[in-house]
Design an enzyme around this catalytic site. Sequence first.
Site, PDB file in Angstrom:
ATOM      1  N   SER A  52       1.777 108.548  31.141  1.00  0.00           N
ATOM      2  CA  SER A  52       1.994 109.442  30.002  1.00  0.00           C
ATOM      3  C   SER A  52       3.378 110.085  29.964  1.00  0.00           C
ATOM      4  CB  SER A  52       0.931 110.544  29.983  1.00  0.00           C
ATOM      5  OG  SER A  52       1.104 111.440  31.063  1.00  0.00           O
ATOM      6  N   LYS A 100       3.196 117.408  31.930  1.00  0.00           N
ATOM      7  CA  LYS A 100       3.739 117.174  30.595  1.00  0.00           C
ATOM      8  C   LYS A 100       5.045 117.962  30.448  1.00  0.00           C
ATOM      9  CE  LYS A 100      -0.176 115.105  29.338  1.00  0.00           C
ATOM     10  NZ  LYS A 100      -0.265 113.628  29.211  1.00  0.00           N
TER      11      LYS A 100
END
Length: 211
Positions: A52, A100
């Site tokens: 990701s 993230k």
Amino acid sequence: MYAPAVSEDKITDRPFYRSKGFELLVLIVVGVLVAAGVRTYLLQTFYIPSGSMENTLLLNDKVLVNKVLYRFREPHRGEVVVFQPPVAWGAGPAEQEYIKRIIGVGGDHVVCCDTQKRLTVNGQALDEDYLYPGDAPSDDTFDVTVPAGRLFVMGDHRSDSADSRAHLDSDLGTVPVDRVAGRAFAIYWPVSRWTSLSVPKTFEAVPAPAG
């Protein structure tokens, strides 16, 4: 006739910083620091379990996370953070922590997308050269004002990241600051990928939120 024995390092003529001995030394040093209690109070090591954040972070990279930084200041846009996802995100026991990039902090107005298909934060377009090659900034549209004390986060591999965009129906997809374990500031393993995780320059142009 038998050829004389020659060490592997001699055969390959590898510099010491790329040798197996040096890689082992790095692992030992990191392990000793963690075992000595640094992990509890200052640093955490974290391995990358998914794609990701590609290509900023690759599968099975290992990063160092500063656990004390946010005791002295608030998180900043553009920083890469490790956090426990909100309960509403439905993360299972095997996914206790996510990693993230912070796109918006409390008060920020985050929108996708402008006429050039770029994210904007407080009206300033982001030139996201760190995105996975070929990815759009987002295939989903949104218009979010980040609540105080929370963060809007996204992966750099946008087409392979379940991030704030996937949870807009719960607190606008934002993450409470108090669920952030710390800032990931460097890749330490493998040695060939040693680098710091700096804030992309595009975030420097983002103005403070209105009001």
